[in-house]
Design a protein around this motif. Structure first.
Motif, PDB file in Angstrom:
ATOM      1  N   THR A   1      71.989  17.222 -78.569  1.00 10.25           N
ATOM      2  CA  THR A   1      72.255  18.120 -79.696  1.00 10.25           C
ATOM      3  C   THR A   1      73.711  18.039 -80.114  1.00 10.25           C
ATOM      4  O   THR A   1      74.041  18.025 -81.315  1.00 10.25           O
ATOM      5  N   SER A   2      74.616  17.965 -79.144  1.00 16.87           N
ATOM      6  CA  SER A   2      76.030  17.844 -79.451  1.00 16.87           C
ATOM      7  C   SER A   2      76.340  16.553 -80.192  1.00 16.87           C
ATOM      8  O   SER A   2      77.120  16.530 -81.158  1.00 16.87           O
ATOM      9  N   ILE A   3      75.713  15.451 -79.772  1.00 13.79           N
ATOM     10  CA  ILE A   3      75.937  14.167 -80.432  1.00 13.79           C
ATOM     11  C   ILE A   3      75.420  14.194 -81.868  1.00 13.79           C
ATOM     12  O   ILE A   3      76.102  13.752 -82.807  1.00 13.79           O
ATOM     13  N   ILE A   4      74.220  14.743 -82.074  1.00 14.15           N
ATOM     14  CA  ILE A   4      73.656  14.822 -83.426  1.00 14.15           C
ATOM     15  C   ILE A   4      74.552  15.665 -84.332  1.00 14.15           C
ATOM     16  O   ILE A   4      74.851  15.282 -85.469  1.00 14.15           O
ATOM     17  N   ASN A   5      74.991  16.809 -83.828  1.00 18.82           N
ATOM     18  CA  ASN A   5      75.827  17.701 -84.634  1.00 18.82           C
ATOM     19  C   ASN A   5      77.165  17.052 -84.988  1.00 18.82           C
ATOM     20  O   ASN A   5      77.700  17.243 -86.081  1.00 18.82           O
ATOM     21  N   THR A   6      77.717  16.287 -84.052  1.00 20.10           N
ATOM     22  CA  THR A   6      78.973  15.600 -84.315  1.00 20.10           C
ATOM     23  C   THR A   6      78.802  14.529 -85.391  1.00 20.10           C
ATOM     24  O   THR A   6      79.607  14.429 -86.328  1.00 20.10           O
TER      25      THR A   6
ATOM     26  N   SER B   1      68.606  24.542 -93.998  1.00 21.25           N
ATOM     27  CA  SER B   1      68.948  25.267 -92.779  1.00 21.25           C
ATOM     28  C   SER B   1      67.807  25.047 -91.794  1.00 21.25           C
ATOM     29  O   SER B   1      66.731  25.638 -91.919  1.00 21.25           O
ATOM     30  N   LEU B   2      68.040  24.170 -90.832  1.00 17.76           N
ATOM     31  CA  LEU B   2      66.983  23.778 -89.908  1.00 17.76           C
ATOM     32  C   LEU B   2      66.922  24.709 -88.710  1.00 17.76           C
ATOM     33  O   LEU B   2      67.953  25.182 -88.222  1.00 17.76           O
ATOM     34  N   GLY B   3      65.708  24.938 -88.234  1.00 14.26           N
ATOM     35  CA  GLY B   3      65.535  25.631 -86.965  1.00 14.26           C
ATOM     36  C   GLY B   3      65.861  24.673 -85.825  1.00 14.26           C
ATOM     37  O   GLY B   3      65.965  23.465 -86.007  1.00 14.26           O
ATOM     38  N   ARG B   4      66.014  25.221 -84.664  1.00 15.72           N
ATOM     39  CA  ARG B   4      66.397  24.398 -83.492  1.00 15.72           C
ATOM     40  C   ARG B   4      65.214  23.537 -83.058  1.00 15.72           C
ATOM     41  O   ARG B   4      64.116  24.044 -82.815  1.00 15.72           O
ATOM     42  N   SER B   5      65.445  22.259 -82.945  1.00 17.40           N
ATOM     43  CA  SER B   5      64.389  21.339 -82.531  1.00 17.40           C
ATOM     44  C   SER B   5      64.526  21.014 -81.051  1.00 17.40           C
ATOM     45  O   SER B   5      65.636  20.817 -80.550  1.00 17.40           O
TER      46      SER B   5
ATOM     47  N   TYR C   1      55.013  15.886 -86.599  1.00 16.99           N
ATOM     48  CA  TYR C   1      54.718  16.856 -87.669  1.00 16.99           C
ATOM     49  C   TYR C   1      54.581  18.267 -87.093  1.00 16.99           C
ATOM     50  O   TYR C   1      55.112  19.233 -87.654  1.00 16.99           O
ATOM     51  N   ASN C   2      53.874  18.384 -85.983  1.00 11.06           N
ATOM     52  CA  ASN C   2      53.688  19.706 -85.381  1.00 11.06           C
ATOM     53  C   ASN C   2      55.017  20.317 -84.944  1.00 11.06           C
ATOM     54  O   ASN C   2      55.237  21.525 -85.084  1.00 11.06           O
ATOM     55  N   ILE C   3      55.905  19.497 -84.399  1.00 10.92           N
ATOM     56  CA  ILE C   3      57.215  20.008 -83.995  1.00 10.92           C
ATOM     57  C   ILE C   3      58.000  20.475 -85.216  1.00 10.92           C
ATOM     58  O   ILE C   3      58.573  21.574 -85.236  1.00 10.92           O
ATOM     59  N   LEU C   4      58.014  19.655 -86.259  1.00 10.41           N
ATOM     60  CA  LEU C   4      58.818  19.964 -87.443  1.00 10.41           C
ATOM     61  C   LEU C   4      58.291  21.181 -88.201  1.00 10.41           C
ATOM     62  O   LEU C   4      59.074  22.028 -88.649  1.00 10.41           O
TER      63      LEU C   4
ATOM     64  N   GLY D   1      60.079  18.670 -73.898  1.00  8.78           N
ATOM     65  CA  GLY D   1      60.940  19.103 -74.986  1.00  8.78           C
ATOM     66  C   GLY D   1      61.560  20.446 -74.649  1.00  8.78           C
ATOM     67  O   GLY D   1      60.851  21.427 -74.423  1.00  8.78           O
ATOM     68  N   VAL D   2      62.877  20.480 -74.574  1.00  9.65           N
ATOM     69  CA  VAL D   2      63.593  21.709 -74.213  1.00  9.65           C
ATOM     70  C   VAL D   2      64.462  22.139 -75.379  1.00  9.65           C
ATOM     71  O   VAL D   2      65.125  21.321 -76.025  1.00  9.65           O
TER      72      VAL D   2
END
Length: 268
Positions: A258-263, A185-189, A108-111, A221-222
């Motif tokens: 990130t590349s895998i999720i976006n694909t 429109s999500l911010g970068r996680s 929750y804090n991350i999101l 987390g990077v």
């Protein structure tokens, strides 16, 4: 190495294996388990995903409902997350360093606190109507990397999320739900990478057994080459060279995941 020997001398057998540069599952110290992501798995959710890393299997569904906004935040919607381990049998529950409540709080804090979800996007009509997103994280199998896998499942489900366009009539308070849908429109996680440290050895993407036996556990987390989250458990200190190697690897892993999720979610 026999199963009886591992059962009677768990730490010694673990150390012996690592001294021979062997992990119980045959991986190298710096090797990750296969990652698979699918989306749109649940018809009763506005967005959903199933993520598997090795034998860890987590499903995530996002439901959306209408609500009145908080008077103190009239232009913001709500996010309610929940981590559910009830689907696991008692024998399938590993010894975890964090409870489901702790994991849920971190997610929750991350999101929300790191603005992955901008709550203003959930506003339909200021002071009148907003969306509430219920994010259900269902743990089907756990074999290490629970937090990492759960976070990937959340992001994939949110990227799969489609909310209908809603028109609110301020004169009549009538709500009209349109046929068009829109994505958030999500911010970068930050991508969370987990490491187990046993003496001088760093094990990437540890299994549940490795997490339990290791002296210390680190989750990093990077996002965009910057550290957005750092969690350490276990009493043994982590040497600076070990930490640096974890950070370098976490940055590389962030780009890859990130590349895998976006694909998978068709998000370029």
């Amino acid at each position: 190495m026999s199963d009886d020997y591992k059962l009677i001398y768990p730490i010694k057998s673990f150390k012996d294996a690592l001294d021979d540069n062997v992990r119980y599952d045959g991986r190298k110290f710096n090797a990750y388990r296969p990652l698979t992501i699918t989306t749109g798995s649940f018809t009763n959710a506005k967005g959903s995903s199933c993520v598997k890393i090795g034998n860890t299997n987590i499903a995530c569904g996002v439901r959306a409902e209408f609500a009145k906004p908080n008077p103190g935040s009239p232009s913001k919607g709500y996010v309610v997350s929940n981590v559910d381990m009830s689907f696991l049998s008692t024998s399938a529950k590993p010894k975890l360093r964090m409870t489901s409540d702790m994991i849920n709080s971190l997610i929750y804090n991350i999101l929300v606190d790191q603005s992955v979800i901008k709550l203003e996007q959930l506003c339909i009509q200021r002071k009148k109507l907003v969306w509430v997103l219920f994010i259900d994280i269902i743990c089907l199998e756990i074999d290490g990397g629970l937090l990492s896998t759960a976070m990937i499942a959340c992001i994939a489900a949110l990227k799969d999320l489609k909310l209908p366009k809603v028109i609110y009539d301020t004169d009549t308070d009538k709500i009209e739900i349109g046929d068009d849908f829109q994505k958030l429109s999500l911010g970068r996680s930050p991508t969370l990478s987990t490491y187990s440290i046993f003496e001088e050895k760093v094990l990437m993407d540890p299994s549940a057994e490795e997490e339990h036996i290791a002296h210390s556990q680190v989750a990093i987390g990077v996002v965009n080459d910057s550290i957005g989250l750092f969690i350490k458990s276990g009493g043994e200190p982590v040497h600076i060279d070990q930490l640096n190697s974890c950070i370098v690897d976490a940055a590389r892993r962030d780009v890859e995941v990130t590349s895998i999720i976006n694909t998978v979610t068709n998000d370029t």
